[in-house]
Design a protein around this motif. Structure first.
Motif, PDB file in Angstrom:
ATOM      1  N   ALA A  94     -10.695  86.772  84.067  1.00 53.39           N
ATOM      2  CA  ALA A  94     -11.402  87.607  83.105  1.00 53.39           C
ATOM      3  C   ALA A  94     -11.882  86.758  81.946  1.00 53.39           C
ATOM      4  O   ALA A  94     -11.451  85.620  81.752  1.00 53.39           O
ATOM      5  CB  ALA A  94     -10.495  88.733  82.589  1.00 53.39           C
ATOM      6  N   ASN A  95     -12.781  87.347  81.160  1.00 52.89           N
ATOM      7  CA  ASN A  95     -13.331  86.718  79.967  1.00 52.89           C
ATOM      8  C   ASN A  95     -12.421  87.002  78.780  1.00 52.89           C
ATOM      9  O   ASN A  95     -11.855  88.099  78.662  1.00 52.89           O
ATOM     10  CB  ASN A  95     -14.734  87.291  79.714  1.00 52.89           C
ATOM     11  N   ALA A  96     -12.286  86.032  77.873  1.00 53.51           N
ATOM     12  CA  ALA A  96     -11.436  86.211  76.693  1.00 53.51           C
ATOM     13  C   ALA A  96     -11.939  87.308  75.767  1.00 53.51           C
ATOM     14  O   ALA A  96     -11.203  87.771  74.894  1.00 53.51           O
ATOM     15  CB  ALA A  96     -11.343  84.898  75.918  1.00 53.51           C
ATOM     16  N   GLU A  97     -13.180  87.739  75.967  1.00 52.69           N
ATOM     17  CA  GLU A  97     -13.750  88.793  75.134  1.00 52.69           C
ATOM     18  C   GLU A  97     -13.490  90.187  75.703  1.00 52.69           C
ATOM     19  O   GLU A  97     -13.844  91.189  75.072  1.00 52.69           O
ATOM     20  CB  GLU A  97     -15.250  88.568  74.975  1.00 52.69           C
ATOM     21  N   SER A  98     -12.882  90.256  76.873  1.00 56.55           N
ATOM     22  CA  SER A  98     -12.577  91.547  77.496  1.00 56.55           C
ATOM     23  C   SER A  98     -11.328  91.371  78.346  1.00 56.55           C
ATOM     24  O   SER A  98     -11.408  91.050  79.529  1.00 56.55           O
ATOM     25  CB  SER A  98     -13.758  92.028  78.351  1.00 56.55           C
ATOM     26  N   ILE A  99     -10.175  91.569  77.745  1.00 59.96           N
ATOM     27  CA  ILE A  99      -8.893  91.303  78.388  1.00 59.96           C
ATOM     28  C   ILE A  99      -8.381  92.573  79.062  1.00 59.96           C
ATOM     29  O   ILE A  99      -8.097  93.564  78.373  1.00 59.96           O
ATOM     30  CB  ILE A  99      -7.873  90.789  77.360  1.00 59.96           C
ATOM     31  N   PRO A 100      -8.247  92.573  80.372  1.00 58.54           N
ATOM     32  CA  PRO A 100      -7.854  93.792  81.087  1.00 58.54           C
ATOM     33  C   PRO A 100      -6.343  94.027  81.084  1.00 58.54           C
ATOM     34  O   PRO A 100      -5.682  94.045  82.124  1.00 58.54           O
ATOM     35  CB  PRO A 100      -8.389  93.527  82.504  1.00 58.54           C
ATOM     36  N   LEU A 101      -5.794  94.200  79.878  1.00 55.03           N
ATOM     37  CA  LEU A 101      -4.375  94.483  79.709  1.00 55.03           C
ATOM     38  C   LEU A 101      -4.220  95.654  78.741  1.00 55.03           C
ATOM     39  O   LEU A 101      -5.086  95.871  77.878  1.00 55.03           O
ATOM     40  CB  LEU A 101      -3.648  93.255  79.149  1.00 55.03           C
ATOM     41  N   PRO A 102      -3.125  96.409  78.832  1.00 51.95           N
ATOM     42  CA  PRO A 102      -2.913  97.546  77.930  1.00 51.95           C
ATOM     43  C   PRO A 102      -2.678  97.101  76.490  1.00 51.95           C
ATOM     44  O   PRO A 102      -2.297  95.953  76.226  1.00 51.95           O
ATOM     45  CB  PRO A 102      -1.656  98.225  78.498  1.00 51.95           C
ATOM     46  N   ASP A 103      -2.896  98.005  75.571  1.00 50.69           N
ATOM     47  CA  ASP A 103      -2.587  97.761  74.162  1.00 50.69           C
ATOM     48  C   ASP A 103      -1.108  97.410  74.014  1.00 50.69           C
ATOM     49  O   ASP A 103      -0.239  97.957  74.715  1.00 50.69           O
ATOM     50  CB  ASP A 103      -2.879  99.010  73.323  1.00 50.69           C
ATOM     51  N   GLU A 127      -9.695  91.417  70.750  1.00 51.20           N
ATOM     52  CA  GLU A 127      -9.080  91.768  72.029  1.00 51.20           C
ATOM     53  C   GLU A 127      -7.650  91.237  72.114  1.00 51.20           C
ATOM     54  O   GLU A 127      -6.738  91.948  72.568  1.00 51.20           O
ATOM     55  CB  GLU A 127      -9.908  91.207  73.188  1.00 51.20           C
ATOM     56  N   THR A 128      -7.450  90.005  71.662  1.00 52.25           N
ATOM     57  CA  THR A 128      -6.099  89.462  71.677  1.00 52.25           C
ATOM     58  C   THR A 128      -5.189  90.264  70.762  1.00 52.25           C
ATOM     59  O   THR A 128      -4.040  90.555  71.114  1.00 52.25           O
ATOM     60  CB  THR A 128      -6.109  87.984  71.254  1.00 52.25           C
ATOM     61  N   GLY A 129      -5.707  90.644  69.593  1.00 53.44           N
ATOM     62  CA  GLY A 129      -4.926  91.466  68.680  1.00 53.44           C
ATOM     63  C   GLY A 129      -4.589  92.825  69.253  1.00 53.44           C
ATOM     64  O   GLY A 129      -3.528  93.384  68.976  1.00 53.44           O
ATOM     65  N   ARG A 130      -5.481  93.346  70.068  1.00 55.04           N
ATOM     66  CA  ARG A 130      -5.243  94.660  70.689  1.00 55.04           C
ATOM     67  C   ARG A 130      -4.076  94.610  71.677  1.00 55.04           C
ATOM     68  O   ARG A 130      -3.240  95.508  71.701  1.00 55.04           O
ATOM     69  CB  ARG A 130      -6.515  95.131  71.410  1.00 55.04           C
ATOM     70  N   VAL A 131      -4.021  93.554  72.494  1.00 53.55           N
ATOM     71  CA  VAL A 131      -2.980  93.481  73.525  1.00 53.55           C
ATOM     72  C   VAL A 131      -1.672  92.914  72.988  1.00 53.55           C
ATOM     73  O   VAL A 131      -0.625  93.049  73.621  1.00 53.55           O
ATOM     74  CB  VAL A 131      -3.455  92.659  74.745  1.00 53.55           C
ATOM     75  N   ASP A 172     -10.037  89.181  61.757  1.00 58.35           N
ATOM     76  CA  ASP A 172     -10.002  90.357  60.892  1.00 58.35           C
ATOM     77  C   ASP A 172      -8.682  90.330  60.122  1.00 58.35           C
ATOM     78  O   ASP A 172      -7.603  90.420  60.715  1.00 58.35           O
ATOM     79  CB  ASP A 172     -10.092  91.623  61.763  1.00 58.35           C
ATOM     80  N   ARG A 173      -8.762  90.200  58.798  1.00 57.18           N
ATOM     81  CA  ARG A 173      -7.541  90.034  58.005  1.00 57.18           C
ATOM     82  C   ARG A 173      -6.704  91.309  57.943  1.00 57.18           C
ATOM     83  O   ARG A 173      -5.548  91.271  57.508  1.00 57.18           O
ATOM     84  CB  ARG A 173      -7.896  89.558  56.594  1.00 57.18           C
ATOM     85  N   GLU A 174      -7.264  92.454  58.344  1.00 56.30           N
ATOM     86  CA  GLU A 174      -6.441  93.655  58.468  1.00 56.30           C
ATOM     87  C   GLU A 174      -5.656  93.648  59.776  1.00 56.30           C
ATOM     88  O   GLU A 174      -4.676  94.363  59.925  1.00 56.30           O
ATOM     89  CB  GLU A 174      -7.321  94.916  58.391  1.00 56.30           C
ATOM     90  N   GLN A 175      -6.080  92.818  60.706  1.00 55.48           N
ATOM     91  CA  GLN A 175      -5.437  92.739  62.017  1.00 55.48           C
ATOM     92  C   GLN A 175      -4.542  91.510  62.131  1.00 55.48           C
ATOM     93  O   GLN A 175      -3.550  91.531  62.864  1.00 55.48           O
ATOM     94  CB  GLN A 175      -6.512  92.694  63.108  1.00 55.48           C
ATOM     95  N   TRP A 176      -4.870  90.447  61.378  1.00 52.36           N
ATOM     96  CA  TRP A 176      -4.175  89.186  61.520  1.00 52.36           C
ATOM     97  C   TRP A 176      -3.674  88.647  60.182  1.00 52.36           C
ATOM     98  O   TRP A 176      -4.351  88.757  59.166  1.00 52.36           O
ATOM     99  CB  TRP A 176      -5.099  88.133  62.123  1.00 52.36           C
ATOM    100  N   GLN A 177      -2.525  88.005  60.207  1.00 50.95           N
ATOM    101  CA  GLN A 177      -2.024  87.218  59.082  1.00 50.95           C
ATOM    102  C   GLN A 177      -2.123  85.744  59.469  1.00 50.95           C
ATOM    103  O   GLN A 177      -1.598  85.329  60.508  1.00 50.95           O
ATOM    104  CB  GLN A 177      -0.565  87.562  58.783  1.00 50.95           C
ATOM    105  N   ILE A 178      -2.819  84.949  58.664  1.00 50.13           N
ATOM    106  CA  ILE A 178      -2.942  83.523  58.931  1.00 50.13           C
ATOM    107  C   ILE A 178      -1.662  82.832  58.490  1.00 50.13           C
ATOM    108  O   ILE A 178      -1.290  82.872  57.320  1.00 50.13           O
ATOM    109  CB  ILE A 178      -4.148  82.906  58.199  1.00 50.13           C
TER     110      ILE A 178
END
Length: 269
Positions: A94-103, A127-131, A172-178
């Motif tokens: 799969a492409n890293a922009e569309s990961i076929p895994l559940p949240d 997408e990585t943040g979603r999974v 997205d800083r609301e999704q990720w902490q650096i």
């Protein structure tokens, strides 16, 4: 040809090129091994780990807290090699922009020198943040701006990789902490110019590419090499940079560690 179709065609071309390199990848992945060592030093992965752009696979056995590895790559040939070397790994083409895994299904994520070929980093990171489960860490290395300077000095037109600042802007800083982010110069050395150039092709990238080919370093000579005379001139220029270790090729490697933020939940009374 619309943008979606064009991207699909490009993905197929990139997948074919990297698939063709799978069996001999480890003969040429010197910079990949060096950057993985940097990532490993910063990592404490656990549970289910997703390897994004896995190539022919990475040995994570030193991390006893990892109980499952999912290798995701656009190239089926790379995943076939994963299954040979790491039969316990799950593979996903799969492409890293569309990961076929559940949240919220992954505990840790890793990506080593793959996402420089990604056309839409924001979508990939989302997408990585979603999974990835809240609190899960993502450690990645990306080829960054000013890489392959030696090729530019030889008269090659090298494509412009993203700066560290640009890469970070796609989180997205609301999704990720650096947690940490830095760029390190990593040099590898070769006996001659031919082996230097082949080190790029040998891992599936291309020394020639057009502006729409995300699988190519787009390193084209500014003037066409027309024969042995032109090649000999190029060799003579390359020799000027020779060190005791050989001919250098320097990559600027952005290493980044981020953590998935806790999702805010609304409470209704």
């Amino acid at each position: 040809m619309n943008q979606r179709v064009a991207q699909s065609v490009n993905d197929q071309t990139v997948a074919q090129r990297f698939s063709a390199a799978a069996k001999h990848y480890h003969e040429h992945d010197r910079v990949q091994k060096l950057s993985s060592m940097q990532l490993f030093d910063a990592m404490t992965p656990q549970g289910v780990m997703l390897d994004i752009g896995s190539g022919p696979g990475t040995d994570f056995s030193q991390f006893s807290s990892v109980n499952q590895v999912i290798a995701l790559d656009i190239a089926q040939g790379m995943l076939e090699q994963v299954k040979l070397d790491f039969p316990d790994y799950q593979t996903i083409c799969a492409n890293a922009e569309s990961i076929p895994l559940p949240d919220n299904s992954i505990d840790s994520a890793y990506s080593n020198l793959a996402l420089q070929w990604c056309g839409d980093l924001s979508t990939s990171f989302n997408e990585t943040g979603r999974v990835l489960k809240a609190g899960g860490e993502y450690h990645l290395a990306i080829v960054a701006q000013d890489s392959l300077a030696e090729l530019a000095e030889l008269g090659f037109r090298v494509n412009a990789f993203r700066s560290l600042e640009e890469i970070l802007s796609h989180f997205d800083r609301e999704q990720w902490q650096i947690i940490a982010a830095e760029t390190t110069a990593v040099s590898v050395y070769f006996a001659d110019l031919k082996s230097l150039l082949y080190s790029i092709k040998g891992v599936g990238a291309s020394i020639h590419g057009d502006d729409n080919d995300n699988g190519s370093i787009k390193a084209k000579p500014s003037q066409e090499i027309r024969g042995r005379g032109d090649w000999q001139k190029l060799l003579a220029i390359a020799e000027l940079s020779r060190t005791a270790q050989g001919l250098p090729l320097t990559y600027q490697i952005a290493t980044i560690s981020v953590k998935a933020q806790q999702h805010n939940q609304e409470i209704y009374l």
